[in-house]
Design an enzyme around this catalytic site. Sequence first.
Site: not given
Ligand code: IPE
Ligand code: IPE
Ligand code: MG
Length: 253
Positions: A26, A43, A137
């Site tokens: 995240d 990303h 792995l």
């Molecule tokens: C969880 O992150 C999903 C991934 C890392 C793929 P999100 O950013 O989607 O989760 P929430 O919305 O903060 O719970």
């Molecule tokens: C995690 O990073 C990747 C996905 C959920 C696809 P985020 O896109 O959720 O990044 P934040 O949480 O908005 O910073």
């Molecule tokens: Mg996120």
Amino acid sequence: MTLEAESTAPLTRDFGVPRHVAIIMDGNGRWAERQGLPRLAGHRAGTENIRRVLKESHDAGIEYLTLYAFSTENWGRPDDEVSGIIEILGSVIGEEVVALHKQNVRIRHLGVLGRLPADLAKAIVQAVEVTKGNTGLNLCIAFDYGGRAEIVDAVRRLIAAGTAPDEIDEAAISASLYLADVPEPDLIIRTAGEQRISNFLIWQAAYSEYYSTDICWPDFDATEVQRAIDEYGQRQRRFGRLPTEGAQAPEVS
Ligand code: IPE
Ligand code: IPE
Ligand code: MG
């Protein structure tokens, strides 16, 4: 699963290094926004980071690395972000599968493929197929993955196979999950500071250790991997029992 079977589970390993690490990657968006970059740049940087975390995980002796890349709920994001993430995954598969294969990495997928563009779904199936004999792995990519959907799918599979209600027990559900042969995660890491599971491995995580760090995923480097492993090494896992020397995970399935 009987209580007797649990209490006589064999002593097979200690808890020093987690065998299976699962990561909620995240903070890509926040990482980008802090630098005045578009979210997709985050990303991309996050995807680049997988290589170094994979290497460190391998060097540390981790056998299974599961990465949460796209949740069933992430479809609710703006279309351009969703299509950008899908495009990034497509190009990563194209660029990395040969190198991963040479490194003896076995690529696995958990989630559903049916909502993805057909060419991407095919590329994922091929990556899994090409590397399925590898003995290094296990790199498990959770893409269009949701823990609730996985449990629903498991129960549907059991019912479709004609399983009687009293045969639907914990072991039967565990055996019907997307990657039934993969052991439950020992350690779940979440980057970027949130303290929640966000529908990740909700069945398998019943007794996983959690580790949360404020560091955003693109900055989660080899040192941070080691820090998480070291903290895991300090934990005492009890699985609901009393602490005894050499306590081991019960055989769940
Ligand atoms: C969880 O992150 C999903 C991934 C890392 C793929 P999100 O950013 O989607 O989760 P929430 O919305 O903060 O719970
Ligand atoms: C995690 O990073 C990747 C996905 C959920 C696809 P985020 O896109 O959720 O990044 P934040 O949480 O908005 O910073
Ligand atoms: Mg996120």
